[in-house]
Write an enzyme that holds these catalytic residues in place. Structure first.
Site, PDB file in Angstrom:
ATOM      1  N   ASP A  95       6.300  -7.415  59.784  1.00 54.08           N
ATOM      2  CA  ASP A  95       6.018  -7.944  58.446  1.00 54.08           C
ATOM      3  C   ASP A  95       6.191  -6.951  57.305  1.00 54.08           C
ATOM      4  O   ASP A  95       5.631  -7.133  56.226  1.00 54.08           O
ATOM      5  CB  ASP A  95       4.568  -8.450  58.434  1.00 54.08           C
ATOM      6  CG  ASP A  95       3.602  -7.381  58.941  1.00 54.08           C
ATOM      7  OD1 ASP A  95       3.948  -6.185  58.885  1.00 54.08           O
ATOM      8  OD2 ASP A  95       2.501  -7.743  59.397  1.00 54.08           O
ATOM      9  N   GLU A 117       7.312 -10.169  67.247  1.00 55.87           N
ATOM     10  CA  GLU A 117       5.950 -10.194  66.696  1.00 55.87           C
ATOM     11  C   GLU A 117       5.839 -11.263  65.604  1.00 55.87           C
ATOM     12  O   GLU A 117       5.370 -11.012  64.495  1.00 55.87           O
ATOM     13  CB  GLU A 117       5.554  -8.814  66.151  1.00 55.87           C
ATOM     14  CG  GLU A 117       4.054  -8.648  65.985  1.00 55.87           C
ATOM     15  CD  GLU A 117       3.675  -7.322  65.367  1.00 55.87           C
ATOM     16  OE1 GLU A 117       3.428  -6.375  66.144  1.00 55.87           O
ATOM     17  OE2 GLU A 117       3.622  -7.206  64.139  1.00 55.87           O
ATOM     18  N   GLU A 131       2.276  -8.096  53.392  1.00 53.82           N
ATOM     19  CA  GLU A 131       2.736  -8.422  54.749  1.00 53.82           C
ATOM     20  C   GLU A 131       2.605  -9.894  55.114  1.00 53.82           C
ATOM     21  O   GLU A 131       3.461 -10.437  55.802  1.00 53.82           O
ATOM     22  CB  GLU A 131       1.987  -7.563  55.788  1.00 53.82           C
ATOM     23  CG  GLU A 131       2.315  -6.078  55.750  1.00 53.82           C
ATOM     24  CD  GLU A 131       1.538  -5.293  54.711  1.00 53.82           C
ATOM     25  OE1 GLU A 131       0.689  -5.880  53.994  1.00 53.82           O
ATOM     26  OE2 GLU A 131       1.775  -4.082  54.587  1.00 53.82           O
ATOM     27  N   HIS A 212      -4.425   2.880  55.872  1.00 51.91           N
ATOM     28  CA  HIS A 212      -3.305   2.921  54.926  1.00 51.91           C
ATOM     29  C   HIS A 212      -3.133   1.639  54.124  1.00 51.91           C
ATOM     30  O   HIS A 212      -2.395   1.601  53.159  1.00 51.91           O
ATOM     31  CB  HIS A 212      -1.990   3.211  55.668  1.00 51.91           C
ATOM     32  CG  HIS A 212      -1.513   2.083  56.537  1.00 51.91           C
ATOM     33  ND1 HIS A 212      -0.875   0.970  56.026  1.00 51.91           N
ATOM     34  CD2 HIS A 212      -1.591   1.880  57.869  1.00 51.91           C
ATOM     35  CE1 HIS A 212      -0.573   0.140  57.016  1.00 51.91           C
ATOM     36  NE2 HIS A 212      -1.006   0.661  58.148  1.00 51.91           N
ATOM     37  N   ARG A 214      -2.830  -1.408  51.671  1.00 52.24           N
ATOM     38  CA  ARG A 214      -2.874  -1.444  50.211  1.00 52.24           C
ATOM     39  C   ARG A 214      -4.173  -2.076  49.694  1.00 52.24           C
ATOM     40  O   ARG A 214      -4.691  -1.657  48.661  1.00 52.24           O
ATOM     41  CB  ARG A 214      -1.664  -2.202  49.658  1.00 52.24           C
ATOM     42  CG  ARG A 214      -0.409  -1.352  49.714  1.00 52.24           C
ATOM     43  CD  ARG A 214       0.863  -2.077  49.386  1.00 52.24           C
ATOM     44  NE  ARG A 214       1.987  -1.220  49.781  1.00 52.24           N
ATOM     45  CZ  ARG A 214       2.961  -0.826  48.980  1.00 52.24           C
ATOM     46  NH1 ARG A 214       2.995  -1.225  47.737  1.00 52.24           N
ATOM     47  NH2 ARG A 214       3.915  -0.029  49.423  1.00 52.24           N
ATOM     48  N   HIS A 244      -2.222   9.168  56.294  1.00 47.30           N
ATOM     49  CA  HIS A 244      -0.966   8.480  55.965  1.00 47.30           C
ATOM     50  C   HIS A 244      -0.339   9.134  54.728  1.00 47.30           C
ATOM     51  O   HIS A 244      -1.048   9.590  53.834  1.00 47.30           O
ATOM     52  CB  HIS A 244      -1.273   7.009  55.688  1.00 47.30           C
ATOM     53  CG  HIS A 244      -0.057   6.133  55.695  1.00 47.30           C
ATOM     54  ND1 HIS A 244       0.460   5.609  56.855  1.00 47.30           N
ATOM     55  CD2 HIS A 244       0.755   5.700  54.706  1.00 47.30           C
ATOM     56  CE1 HIS A 244       1.530   4.883  56.567  1.00 47.30           C
ATOM     57  NE2 HIS A 244       1.733   4.935  55.257  1.00 47.30           N
TER      58      HIS A 244
HETATM   59  C1  UD1 Z   1       4.307   0.457  54.957  1.00 44.88           C
HETATM   60  C2  UD1 Z   1       4.454  -1.062  55.027  1.00 44.88           C
HETATM   61  C3  UD1 Z   1       3.271  -1.666  55.759  1.00 44.88           C
HETATM   62  C4  UD1 Z   1       3.096  -1.018  57.126  1.00 44.88           C
HETATM   63  C5  UD1 Z   1       2.991   0.484  56.937  1.00 44.88           C
HETATM   64  C6  UD1 Z   1       2.941   1.172  58.291  1.00 44.88           C
HETATM   65  C7  UD1 Z   1       5.560  -2.253  53.199  1.00 44.88           C
HETATM   66  C8  UD1 Z   1       5.440  -2.745  51.810  1.00 44.88           C
HETATM   67  N1  UD1 Z   1       4.475  -1.600  53.679  1.00 44.88           N
HETATM   68  O1  UD1 Z   1       3.173   0.792  54.119  1.00 44.88           O
HETATM   69  O2  UD1 Z   1       3.513  -3.052  55.948  1.00 44.88           O
HETATM   70  O3  UD1 Z   1       1.917  -1.499  57.713  1.00 44.88           O
HETATM   71  O4  UD1 Z   1       4.149   0.959  56.241  1.00 44.88           O
HETATM   72  O5  UD1 Z   1       2.639   2.507  58.179  1.00 44.88           O
HETATM   73  O6  UD1 Z   1       6.572  -2.427  53.838  1.00 44.88           O
HETATM   74  N2  UD1 Z   1       5.557   7.982  52.202  1.00 44.88           N
HETATM   75  C9  UD1 Z   1       6.285   9.134  52.410  1.00 44.88           C
HETATM   76  N3  UD1 Z   1       6.852   9.340  53.648  1.00 44.88           N
HETATM   77  C10 UD1 Z   1       6.707   8.456  54.650  1.00 44.88           C
HETATM   78  C11 UD1 Z   1       5.967   7.302  54.438  1.00 44.88           C
HETATM   79  C12 UD1 Z   1       5.410   7.060  53.189  1.00 44.88           C
HETATM   80  O7  UD1 Z   1       6.409   9.968  51.539  1.00 44.88           O
HETATM   81  O8  UD1 Z   1       7.239   8.721  55.760  1.00 44.88           O
HETATM   82  C13 UD1 Z   1       4.941   7.707  50.866  1.00 44.88           C
HETATM   83  C14 UD1 Z   1       5.952   7.540  49.752  1.00 44.88           C
HETATM   84  O9  UD1 Z   1       5.432   8.097  48.616  1.00 44.88           O
HETATM   85  C15 UD1 Z   1       6.036   6.037  49.608  1.00 44.88           C
HETATM   86  C16 UD1 Z   1       4.621   5.627  49.870  1.00 44.88           C
HETATM   87  O10 UD1 Z   1       4.191   6.530  50.889  1.00 44.88           O
HETATM   88  O11 UD1 Z   1       6.485   5.652  48.341  1.00 44.88           O
HETATM   89  C17 UD1 Z   1       4.427   4.194  50.308  1.00 44.88           C
HETATM   90  O12 UD1 Z   1       5.266   3.886  51.412  1.00 44.88           O
HETATM   91  P1  UD1 Z   1       5.616   2.359  51.776  1.00 44.88           P
HETATM   92  O13 UD1 Z   1       6.529   2.363  52.927  1.00 44.88           O
HETATM   93  O14 UD1 Z   1       6.035   1.625  50.528  1.00 44.88           O
HETATM   94  O15 UD1 Z   1       4.207   1.725  52.115  1.00 44.88           O
HETATM   95  P2  UD1 Z   1       3.167   2.109  53.224  1.00 44.88           P
HETATM   96  O16 UD1 Z   1       1.822   2.158  52.563  1.00 44.88           O
HETATM   97  O17 UD1 Z   1       3.608   3.289  53.992  1.00 44.88           O
HETATM   98  N1  UDP Z   2       0.604   6.142  64.930  1.00 50.92           N
HETATM   99  C1  UDP Z   2       1.233   7.380  65.129  1.00 50.92           C
HETATM  100  N2  UDP Z   2       0.713   8.478  64.484  1.00 50.92           N
HETATM  101  C2  UDP Z   2      -0.355   8.401  63.664  1.00 50.92           C
HETATM  102  C3  UDP Z   2      -0.972   7.146  63.449  1.00 50.92           C
HETATM  103  C4  UDP Z   2      -0.458   6.029  64.108  1.00 50.92           C
HETATM  104  O1  UDP Z   2       2.202   7.486  65.875  1.00 50.92           O
HETATM  105  O2  UDP Z   2      -0.767   9.438  63.106  1.00 50.92           O
HETATM  106  C5  UDP Z   2       1.178   4.948  65.591  1.00 50.92           C
HETATM  107  C6  UDP Z   2       0.225   4.076  66.368  1.00 50.92           C
HETATM  108  O3  UDP Z   2       0.199   4.450  67.737  1.00 50.92           O
HETATM  109  C7  UDP Z   2       0.792   2.675  66.185  1.00 50.92           C
HETATM  110  C8  UDP Z   2       1.487   2.740  64.856  1.00 50.92           C
HETATM  111  O4  UDP Z   2       1.651   4.117  64.541  1.00 50.92           O
HETATM  112  O5  UDP Z   2       1.762   2.372  67.169  1.00 50.92           O
HETATM  113  C9  UDP Z   2       0.682   2.038  63.791  1.00 50.92           C
HETATM  114  O6  UDP Z   2       1.249   2.273  62.557  1.00 50.92           O
HETATM  115  P1  UDP Z   2       0.538   1.977  61.171  1.00 50.92           P
HETATM  116  O7  UDP Z   2      -0.932   1.984  61.352  1.00 50.92           O
HETATM  117  O8  UDP Z   2       1.129   2.919  60.189  1.00 50.92           O
HETATM  118  O9  UDP Z   2       1.074   0.533  60.792  1.00 50.92           O
HETATM  119  P2  UDP Z   2       0.615  -0.970  61.096  1.00 50.92           P
HETATM  120  O10 UDP Z   2       0.535  -1.128  62.580  1.00 50.92           O
HETATM  121  O11 UDP Z   2      -0.674  -1.181  60.391  1.00 50.92           O
HETATM  122  O12 UDP Z   2       1.705  -1.794  60.483  1.00 50.92           O
END
Ligand code: UD1
Ligand code: UDP
Length: 373
Positions: A95, A117, A131, A212, A214, A244
């Site tokens: 999602d 999923e 999501e 993490h 929102r 995160h």
């Molecule tokens: C995203 C997904 C969320 C998922 C989560 C898993 C969207 C909108 N959100 O949330 O559904 O559950 O990932 O972890 O698709 N950033 C970095 N490096 C990274 C990752 C994130 O710098 O490797 C920072 C950046 O500033 C980025 C911000 O985090 O702009 C937000 O990242 P984004 O992928 O938009 O949303 P997440 O909160 O990570």
């Molecule tokens: N995970 C990881 N390192 C971390 C935290 C989580 O590898 O420091 C893995 C965890 O085992 C799971 C996935 O990341 O498989 C979950 O990701 P996240 O919580 O970012 O996203 P969501 O599942 O909420 O979309």
């Protein structure tokens, strides 16, 4: 050879796609990996662990990008790659914005979309945001829907979704996150991990925390941090929190919890390290989706720090407790689990409702029937 393109970009998508990509060779499919680049920092190390390499990278990440820009960039860039590769099927998972925009790009080119999923719902369009709407929208145009559980299958049936394979009903696949755990767990050396994290006192009870979402940014996250501080002070728990990379999480957590001995704020952990900590933890507190599925694999209680969940199976089975984000509620429940052995042990007896670790095989068998009826 038929080509399946896997479009993904965030950490959980990579973890849940990897087993399916690896399984392609057993079905004679050519997997093509297209990363959006959404979480490059967290995805690339994971891909190395499973020896996977991206074929295409859409490189969409920019600082402070809006959801609209992110969606538009993935859509436009995925379109070009799809035109060049012309896959027979596009697979997306879950999602995220990569899931939705990647799938939409395929739909616009009339390439069948397979959704892993599928069918998870809270029925609250603002939570989880965005999501809930991402996954509902993918369901409206995907060709193949793969629900991980009976509950998610029912949600799809109510919406009139079909399996996409002539003469076959929707199949319940289990979740591919359990496939990944099954493959990873024997590759992890516990002794080496304990040395790597020697600043953590493994003789104490470890609370593993991830956050993490929102909807939890701001006050809810502050309440979560205060709960952790209290648990550390009152129960002597070692808190392990891989933070995160989203700046809305990082700045608050570091402000509230930085510099406290026994509260370990770590960089996002590589997958094997995180799996190790799940195994070693006493309890897990999380707002993650994936962790709600994985925790029960190790018999650990999951305190879900959200107001709703699209994974009610864990709550019904007794592997998770849905608690919200208020300090009083979280602290009270965690305290009970520290002191009430019977209550704690009940969690260890529950069978994981998220699958048997062989979801990938079921998914690709259905794709094979779809492509080669
Ligand atoms: C995203 C997904 C969320 C998922 C989560 C898993 C969207 C909108 N959100 O949330 O559904 O559950 O990932 O972890 O698709 N950033 C970095 N490096 C990274 C990752 C994130 O710098 O490797 C920072 C950046 O500033 C980025 C911000 O985090 O702009 C937000 O990242 P984004 O992928 O938009 O949303 P997440 O909160 O990570
Ligand atoms: N995970 C990881 N390192 C971390 C935290 C989580 O590898 O420091 C893995 C965890 O085992 C799971 C996935 O990341 O498989 C979950 O990701 P996240 O919580 O970012 O996203 P969501 O599942 O909420 O979309």
């Amino acid at each position: 050879m038929k080509k399946i393109m896997f479009i993904f970009g965030t950490r959980p998508e990579a973890i849940k796609m990897a087993p399916v990509i690896l399984e392609c060779k057993n079905f004679g499919f050519e997997p093509v990996i297209c990363l959006s680049g959404q979480h490059k920092d967290m995805v690339v190390p994971f891909m190395d662990f499973f020896k996977l390499k991206a074929d295409h990278d859409l490189n969409v990440m920019k600082p402070n990008q809006s959801l609209a820009e992110l969606t538009a960039n993935i859509l436009a860039n995925a379109h070009k790659v799809l035109e060049a590769v012309k896959p027979d099927v596009v697979m997306v998972q879950g999602d995220t914005t990569t899931t939705f925009a990647g799938a939409l790009a395929a739909f616009y080119q009339k390439i069948p979309v397979a959704h892993i999923e599928a069918g998870l719902r809270t029925f609250d369009k603002h939570s989880p945001f965005p999501e809930e709407i991402n996954r509902q929208m993918v369901s409206t145009f995907a060709e193949l829907h793969f629900p991980p559980t009976e509950e998610t299958k029912k949600n799809l049936e109510k919406e009139g979704r079909t399996s996409g394979v002539v003469g076959t009903e929707l199949i319940v696949t289990g979740n591919t996150s359990i496939d990944a755990l099954r493959m990873a767990k024997d590759l992890i050396d516990d002794e080496a991990m304990m040395k790597k994290y020697s600043s953590i006192d493994f003789s104490k009870k470890i609370v593993l925390v991830t956050t993490h979402r929102r909807e939890n940014h701001g006050e809810p996250l502050k309440d979560i941090c205060r709960t952790l501080k209290k648990l550390h002070h009152e129960h002597g728990a070692e808190i392990v929190l891989p933070v995160h990379l989203n700046p809305n999480v990082k700045s608050v957590v570091e402000n509230e919890l930085g510099g406290v001995k026994g509260i370990h704020l770590l960089n996002p952990l590589e997958y094997p390290d995180f799996v190790f900590f799940m195994k070693k933890s006493y309890l897990i507190m999380t707002d993650s989706g994936g962790v709600q599925e994985e925790g029960p694999y190790f018999g650990k209680p999951i305190l879900v720090m959200r107001d709703n969940t699209e994974r009610p199976e864990g709550v019904t089975a007794g592997t998770s407790l849905l608690l919200g984000t208020k300090l009083e509620t979280l602290y009270q429940k965690a305290s009970e689990l520290f002191t009430d052995v019977n209550q704690y042990q009940a969690f260890q007896k529950v069978v994981n409702p998220y699958g048997d670790g062989f979801a990938s095989h079921k998914i690709l068998a259905a794709v094979k029937r779809f492509l080669e009826p």
